[in-house]
Motif scaffolding. Structure first.
Motif, PDB file in Angstrom:
ATOM      1  N   ASN A   3       0.833  -1.198   0.000  1.00 39.49           N
ATOM      2  CA  ASN A   3       0.000   0.000   0.000  1.00 39.49           C
ATOM      3  C   ASN A   3       0.872   1.254   0.000  1.00 39.49           C
ATOM      4  O   ASN A   3       1.381   1.680   1.042  1.00 39.49           O
ATOM      5  CB  ASN A   3      -0.910  -0.020   1.233  1.00 39.49           C
ATOM      6  CG  ASN A   3      -2.028   0.988   1.134  1.00 39.49           C
ATOM      7  OD1 ASN A   3      -1.833   2.091   0.635  1.00 39.49           O
ATOM      8  ND2 ASN A   3      -3.196   0.607   1.607  1.00 39.49           N
ATOM      9  N   LEU A   4       1.068   1.841  -1.183  1.00 41.18           N
ATOM     10  CA  LEU A   4       1.928   3.013  -1.305  1.00 41.18           C
ATOM     11  C   LEU A   4       1.372   4.194  -0.519  1.00 41.18           C
ATOM     12  O   LEU A   4       2.123   4.929   0.132  1.00 41.18           O
ATOM     13  CB  LEU A   4       2.086   3.380  -2.779  1.00 41.18           C
ATOM     14  CG  LEU A   4       2.970   4.599  -3.070  1.00 41.18           C
ATOM     15  CD1 LEU A   4       4.395   4.374  -2.577  1.00 41.18           C
ATOM     16  CD2 LEU A   4       2.959   4.919  -4.567  1.00 41.18           C
ATOM     17  N   ARG A   5       0.061   4.377  -0.543  1.00 43.37           N
ATOM     18  CA  ARG A   5      -0.550   5.499   0.176  1.00 43.37           C
ATOM     19  C   ARG A   5      -0.271   5.398   1.675  1.00 43.37           C
ATOM     20  O   ARG A   5       0.087   6.384   2.326  1.00 43.37           O
ATOM     21  CB  ARG A   5      -2.063   5.502  -0.081  1.00 43.37           C
ATOM     22  CG  ARG A   5      -2.825   6.628   0.624  1.00 43.37           C
ATOM     23  CD  ARG A   5      -4.305   6.578   0.288  1.00 43.37           C
ATOM     24  NE  ARG A   5      -4.878   5.286   0.619  1.00 43.37           N
ATOM     25  CZ  ARG A   5      -5.259   4.941   1.857  1.00 43.37           C
ATOM     26  NH1 ARG A   5      -5.101   5.783   2.871  1.00 43.37           N
ATOM     27  NH2 ARG A   5      -5.789   3.754   2.087  1.00 43.37           N
ATOM     28  N   LEU A   6      -0.415   4.197   2.207  1.00 40.74           N
ATOM     29  CA  LEU A   6      -0.180   3.988   3.634  1.00 40.74           C
ATOM     30  C   LEU A   6       1.297   4.205   3.976  1.00 40.74           C
ATOM     31  O   LEU A   6       1.637   4.800   5.009  1.00 40.74           O
ATOM     32  CB  LEU A   6      -0.613   2.563   4.013  1.00 40.74           C
ATOM     33  CG  LEU A   6      -0.794   2.287   5.501  1.00 40.74           C
ATOM     34  CD1 LEU A   6      -2.028   3.004   6.029  1.00 40.74           C
ATOM     35  CD2 LEU A   6      -0.927   0.789   5.720  1.00 40.74           C
ATOM     36  N   THR A   7       2.168   3.713   3.109  1.00 43.35           N
ATOM     37  CA  THR A   7       3.604   3.886   3.338  1.00 43.35           C
ATOM     38  C   THR A   7       3.973   5.365   3.369  1.00 43.35           C
ATOM     39  O   THR A   7       4.696   5.821   4.262  1.00 43.35           O
ATOM     40  CB  THR A   7       4.395   3.168   2.232  1.00 43.35           C
ATOM     41  OG1 THR A   7       4.030   1.787   2.213  1.00 43.35           O
ATOM     42  CG2 THR A   7       5.889   3.289   2.470  1.00 43.35           C
ATOM     43  N   LEU A   8       3.465   6.112   2.403  1.00 41.13           N
ATOM     44  CA  LEU A   8       3.762   7.546   2.371  1.00 41.13           C
ATOM     45  C   LEU A   8       3.192   8.271   3.584  1.00 41.13           C
ATOM     46  O   LEU A   8       3.820   9.186   4.126  1.00 41.13           O
ATOM     47  CB  LEU A   8       3.201   8.155   1.077  1.00 41.13           C
ATOM     48  CG  LEU A   8       3.876   7.715  -0.229  1.00 41.13           C
ATOM     49  CD1 LEU A   8       3.150   8.302  -1.429  1.00 41.13           C
ATOM     50  CD2 LEU A   8       5.352   8.133  -0.234  1.00 41.13           C
ATOM     51  N   ALA A   9       2.011   7.834   4.040  1.00 40.29           N
ATOM     52  CA  ALA A   9       1.408   8.441   5.231  1.00 40.29           C
ATOM     53  C   ALA A   9       2.277   8.203   6.455  1.00 40.29           C
ATOM     54  O   ALA A   9       2.502   9.108   7.275  1.00 40.29           O
ATOM     55  CB  ALA A   9       0.003   7.886   5.446  1.00 40.29           C
ATOM     56  N   ALA A  10       2.781   6.969   6.611  1.00 39.31           N
ATOM     57  CA  ALA A  10       3.628   6.646   7.767  1.00 39.31           C
ATOM     58  C   ALA A  10       4.938   7.413   7.716  1.00 39.31           C
ATOM     59  O   ALA A  10       5.418   7.933   8.738  1.00 39.31           O
ATOM     60  CB  ALA A  10       3.895   5.139   7.813  1.00 39.31           C
ATOM     61  N   VAL A  11       5.537   7.484   6.522  1.00 42.14           N
ATOM     62  CA  VAL A  11       6.791   8.241   6.375  1.00 42.14           C
ATOM     63  C   VAL A  11       6.559   9.715   6.710  1.00 42.14           C
ATOM     64  O   VAL A  11       7.346  10.340   7.429  1.00 42.14           O
ATOM     65  CB  VAL A  11       7.346   8.073   4.946  1.00 42.14           C
ATOM     66  CG1 VAL A  11       8.509   9.041   4.714  1.00 42.14           C
ATOM     67  CG2 VAL A  11       7.798   6.640   4.710  1.00 42.14           C
ATOM     68  N   ALA A  12       5.456  10.272   6.188  1.00 41.28           N
ATOM     69  CA  ALA A  12       5.154  11.688   6.436  1.00 41.28           C
ATOM     70  C   ALA A  12       4.900  11.948   7.915  1.00 41.28           C
ATOM     71  O   ALA A  12       5.368  12.953   8.477  1.00 41.28           O
ATOM     72  CB  ALA A  12       3.928  12.099   5.618  1.00 41.28           C
ATOM     73  N   LEU A  13       4.173  11.038   8.566  1.00 36.12           N
ATOM     74  CA  LEU A  13       3.873  11.214   9.986  1.00 36.12           C
ATOM     75  C   LEU A  13       5.150  11.122  10.829  1.00 36.12           C
ATOM     76  O   LEU A  13       5.364  11.927  11.749  1.00 36.12           O
ATOM     77  CB  LEU A  13       2.866  10.148  10.440  1.00 36.12           C
ATOM     78  CG  LEU A  13       2.388  10.227  11.886  1.00 36.12           C
ATOM     79  CD1 LEU A  13       1.753  11.589  12.180  1.00 36.12           C
ATOM     80  CD2 LEU A  13       1.379   9.101  12.182  1.00 36.12           C
ATOM     81  N   THR A  14       6.002  10.155  10.512  1.00 41.38           N
ATOM     82  CA  THR A  14       7.272  10.017  11.241  1.00 41.38           C
ATOM     83  C   THR A  14       8.134  11.260  11.054  1.00 41.38           C
ATOM     84  O   THR A  14       8.708  11.782  12.021  1.00 41.38           O
ATOM     85  CB  THR A  14       8.034   8.772  10.746  1.00 41.38           C
ATOM     86  OG1 THR A  14       7.206   7.617  10.907  1.00 41.38           O
ATOM     87  CG2 THR A  14       9.326   8.580  11.530  1.00 41.38           C
TER      88      THR A  14
ATOM     89  N   ALA B   4       7.097  14.271  10.276  1.00 39.67           N
ATOM     90  CA  ALA B   4       6.451  15.417  10.917  1.00 39.67           C
ATOM     91  C   ALA B   4       6.721  15.430  12.422  1.00 39.67           C
ATOM     92  O   ALA B   4       7.021  16.492  12.996  1.00 39.67           O
ATOM     93  CB  ALA B   4       4.947  15.374  10.652  1.00 39.67           C
ATOM     94  N   VAL B   5       6.609  14.270  13.069  1.00 38.92           N
ATOM     95  CA  VAL B   5       6.867  14.201  14.512  1.00 38.92           C
ATOM     96  C   VAL B   5       8.328  14.534  14.806  1.00 38.92           C
ATOM     97  O   VAL B   5       8.640  15.270  15.756  1.00 38.92           O
ATOM     98  CB  VAL B   5       6.511  12.793  15.050  1.00 38.92           C
ATOM     99  CG1 VAL B   5       6.972  12.636  16.492  1.00 38.92           C
ATOM    100  CG2 VAL B   5       5.010  12.551  14.952  1.00 38.92           C
ATOM    101  N   THR B   6       9.245  14.012  13.981  1.00 44.11           N
ATOM    102  CA  THR B   6      10.674  14.287  14.173  1.00 44.11           C
ATOM    103  C   THR B   6      10.967  15.778  14.044  1.00 44.11           C
ATOM    104  O   THR B   6      11.661  16.372  14.882  1.00 44.11           O
ATOM    105  CB  THR B   6      11.502  13.494  13.141  1.00 44.11           C
ATOM    106  OG1 THR B   6      11.185  12.107  13.250  1.00 44.11           O
ATOM    107  CG2 THR B   6      12.989  13.695  13.376  1.00 44.11           C
ATOM    108  N   VAL B   7      10.443  16.392  13.003  1.00 46.21           N
ATOM    109  CA  VAL B   7      10.659  17.835  12.784  1.00 46.21           C
ATOM    110  C   VAL B   7      10.012  18.653  13.897  1.00 46.21           C
ATOM    111  O   VAL B   7      10.587  19.655  14.370  1.00 46.21           O
ATOM    112  CB  VAL B   7      10.109  18.250  11.403  1.00 46.21           C
ATOM    113  CG1 VAL B   7      10.114  19.766  11.254  1.00 46.21           C
ATOM    114  CG2 VAL B   7      10.916  17.604  10.292  1.00 46.21           C
ATOM    115  N   ALA B   8       8.827  18.246  14.337  1.00 49.50           N
ATOM    116  CA  ALA B   8       8.140  18.973  15.410  1.00 49.50           C
ATOM    117  C   ALA B   8       8.976  18.965  16.686  1.00 49.50           C
ATOM    118  O   ALA B   8       9.112  20.000  17.366  1.00 49.50           O
ATOM    119  CB  ALA B   8       6.770  18.342  15.663  1.00 49.50           C
ATOM    120  N   PHE B   9       9.540  17.817  17.035  1.00 52.19           N
ATOM    121  CA  PHE B   9      10.399  17.752  18.227  1.00 52.19           C
ATOM    122  C   PHE B   9      11.637  18.621  18.037  1.00 52.19           C
ATOM    123  O   PHE B   9      12.071  19.310  18.969  1.00 52.19           O
ATOM    124  CB  PHE B   9      10.805  16.299  18.506  1.00 52.19           C
ATOM    125  CG  PHE B   9       9.904  15.609  19.496  1.00 52.19           C
ATOM    126  CD1 PHE B   9      10.000  15.865  20.853  1.00 52.19           C
ATOM    127  CD2 PHE B   9       8.956  14.689  19.077  1.00 52.19           C
ATOM    128  CE1 PHE B   9       9.189  15.237  21.779  1.00 52.19           C
ATOM    129  CE2 PHE B   9       8.123  14.052  19.980  1.00 52.19           C
ATOM    130  CZ  PHE B   9       8.228  14.326  21.336  1.00 52.19           C
TER     131      PHE B   9
END
Length: 629
Positions: free
Chosen positions: A175-186, A188-193
């Motif tokens: 599932n490419l959409r799911l993979t991209l969502a997980a990468v984006a979320l990871t 985003a959290v890293t950058v936010a911290f």
């Protein structure tokens, strides 16, 4: 919870392969063959080197001065390559209790995040690991006189290979959409911290709660492997709230994974597999079952007694469990015992037998506090019996209605015949313990004597030795070693982070002001060390807090041996109880049972351990009655 990477067949997000001939598939197979082959050879080399060291020293009186050093270098490589194998196989320990209870789509997302979160850590730590290896090239090892970079290079190599393995797993998701969502979320959290760093730094010790409670809990309950959960929290804390060079975290990771005593883990894991393969396990089980098999819960009593007998031989509780579980569990499962109950009892016995000499924890306490190690050895036997009796009470209650109608009670002649057949197998723990007591081998080396003994018994006595199984056994040993030792390394780095925060000294000062005299201090010590045992690997907790708290205990009128027993048991309960106890996940990994299955069974055993601990704390004589003075 599970130490397997759960594959999903719902929501189109199964971590499966693409087409069988895809380049990712070929890369995966090639990488697996290379890393697994190298790891298997290192396990074999460790056995040969340590056995050669024992033989040269004891038989020829010509010690090999380089053997321990070479074994230590290879052990770090084994741990890192084993961690790579474990990541590829999905055998890093993780909690999936929450993940398995959500719907298909969020579950698929969490499973994908369990891949992307480790990738984020590996990407961030790889550069400091390379710098660390470069710094180590200027250090020359004392015996081999080679650059220490040969050893330290294992860290960036292993971390880099883990990143490659994780990326391959990510690329093979459907599932490419799911993979991209997980990468984006990871991301985003890293950058936010990272952006929040200037806000976090002035918060002081509140950051301990944010990172070592909040981040760890979020990662663990989200299904991220335990080791990477610890590592992410520690990396974030050091990078964002302190001025500590991240090179230091790599050094603490190295330190945690480099204790030579931990080399007993892979060797005893292999010994456990070996005694099963040679038929020694079957012979021992048949004899033990003939003695207690007709008693309700009989083999559970055997497990408690066996852990008491072999405990401390290896210096590592994980290694003790690895020597016992493969022998007893198959027959116990055949008799209908729930796998979850077996792993729960195995984990509980890990805490129960922490004070059995020769225990590395007792030796550590003696060395850092000045308490007589001989007195600690003498004081440790009876308290373990008290906690063992408490566990036996739970076994009796749980198995009081066990159906044994299909189990016949064998006659004495059959028991005698089985005893003769099992004698070489039963002698193994005594051979190992005698080798330690008589000074033939160290706690690290002694398992090689067990391996040599088991090999001879398999070839000459039991006539059962499947050469084709050796390579899979060596690879399995490496994978399990990597999963366990990588957790220990990450926990050690986290312990160092807590120490540098000033948390340890603040805790000691606070405990000194507790009202209630000796018993008040014991009560708060129990609570504190259960918590510390759950977040710190046992020995770091003792090293950090022992020198601070033992003088306070003496001032409060608590005998130092009595206090040592209470502290060790409390720490053991924290270490072997979920959700954070590393020892619990080690027991699950060794047993090949999902930690989820043990959750509903373990709390009864934890309650029994607490009752036993309260009895030991309330009656000092249990710990001090047999002291020589």
């Amino acid at each position: 919870m599970s130490h397997h990477a759960t594959a999903l067949d719902e929501g189109g997000a199964m971590p499966g392969a693409a087409s069988g001939g895809s380049w990712t598939d070929r890369l995966d197979r090639g990488l697996a063959a290379t890393v697994e082959g190298a790891a298997a050879l290192i396990v074999l080399a460790e056995i040969v080197i340590l056995l050669a060291g024992v033989t040269a020293r004891y038989v020829f009186h010509a010690p090999l001065v380089w053997s321990d050093e070479l074994a230590s270098i290879l052990f770090l490589w084994l741990s890192m390559l084993g961690a790579v194998v474990a990541l590829r196989r999905g055998e890093h320990m993780r909690m999936t209790g929450l993940v398995s209870r959500v719907g298909p789509t969020p579950r698929a997302l969490l499973e994908t995040l369990a891949i992307t979160a480790p990738i984020a850590f590996l990407a961030m730590i790889l550069h400091p690991a390379l710098d660390y290896a470069m710094e180590e090239q200027f250090i020359v090892t004392p015996a081999l006189e080679i650059s220490n970079a040969w050893r330290a290079a294992a860290l960036p190599t292993g971390l880099g290979l883990m990143a490659v393995v994780a990326l391959i797993r990510l690329m093979r998701l459907r599932n490419l959409r799911l993979t991209l969502a997980a990468v984006a979320l990871t991301a985003a959290v890293t950058v936010a911290f990272w952006l929040a760093g200037p806000v976090l730094k002035p918060l002081g010790q509140a950051n301990l709660v944010i990172f070592f409670v909040g981040v760890v809990a979020a990662c663990v309950f989200g299904g991220v492997p335990i080791a990477f959960s610890f590592a992410l929290a520690t990396f974030g804390y050091l990078a964002l709230t302190t001025s500590t060079p991240l090179l230091v975290m790599v050094g603490r990771l190295d330190e945690g994974m480099s204790h030579l005593i931990l080399l007993a883990v892979p060797l005893f894991v292999f010994l456990g597999l070996l005694i099963e393969m040679t038929g020694m396990a079957r012979a021992m089980i048949q004899f033990l079952a003939s003695l207690l098999g007709h008693v309700r819960g009989g083999l559970s009593y055997v497990l408690i007694g066996a852990m008491y007998l072999v405990s401390g031989i290896s210096g590592s509780k994980i290694a003790d469990m690895a020597a016992i579980a493969p022998v007893l569990f198959p027959e116990m499962k055949k008799r209908g015992a729930p796998p979850g109950d077996l792993v729960a009892l195995l984990s509980a016995t890990g805490a129960q037998t922490e004070t059995i000499p020769p225990s590395i924890v007792l030796i550590t306490i003696g060395s850092v506090t000045g308490v007589s190690i001989a007195a600690l050895f003498a004081g440790g036997l009876l308290p373990a019996v008290v906690l063992g009796a408490a566990l036996c009470a739970v076994v009796w209650w749980r198995y009081r209605h066990e159906d044994l109608s299909h189990i016949r009670r064998p006659p004495a002649s059959e028991i005698a015949r089985l005893a003769v057949a099992a004698l070489p197998a039963i002698l193994l723990p005594f051979v190992i313990r005698a080798a330690v007591v008589e000074g033939v081998a160290t706690a690290t080396e002694v398992s090689t004597i067990g391996i040599a003994y088991s090999t001879l018994m398999g070839l000459l006595v039991y006539r059962q030795f499947d050469w084709a199984r050796l390579k899979p056994m060596l690879i399995e040993t490496a994978s399990l070693t990597g999963a366990i030792i990588f957790i220990v390394g990450c926990a050690t780095a986290m312990a160092w982070g807590l120490t540098q925060s000033g948390f340890s000294r603040a805790l000691a000062l606070w405990m000194a002001d507790i009202p209630g005299g000796g018993y008040g201090f014991l009560a708060i010590s129990i609570v504190a060390f259960i918590i510390l045992g759950s977040v710190l690997e046992g020995i770091p907790a003792i090293v950090l807090f022992g020198p601070l708290l033992f003088p306070i205990a003496r001032d409060a009128g608590v005998h130092e041996v009595h206090y040592a027993m209470v502290v060790i048991f409390a720490m053991g309960i924290g270490l072997f109880a979920p959700p954070f106890g590393v020892g619990y996940y080690g027991a699950c990994a060794i047993s090949k049972v999902s930690p989820d299955e043990g959750l509903k069974h373990i709390w009864g055993y934890v309650a029994a351990l607490l009752v036993g601990l309260i009895v030991v704390a309330a009656i000092p004589w249990i710990s001090t009655g047999f002291l020589p003075y």
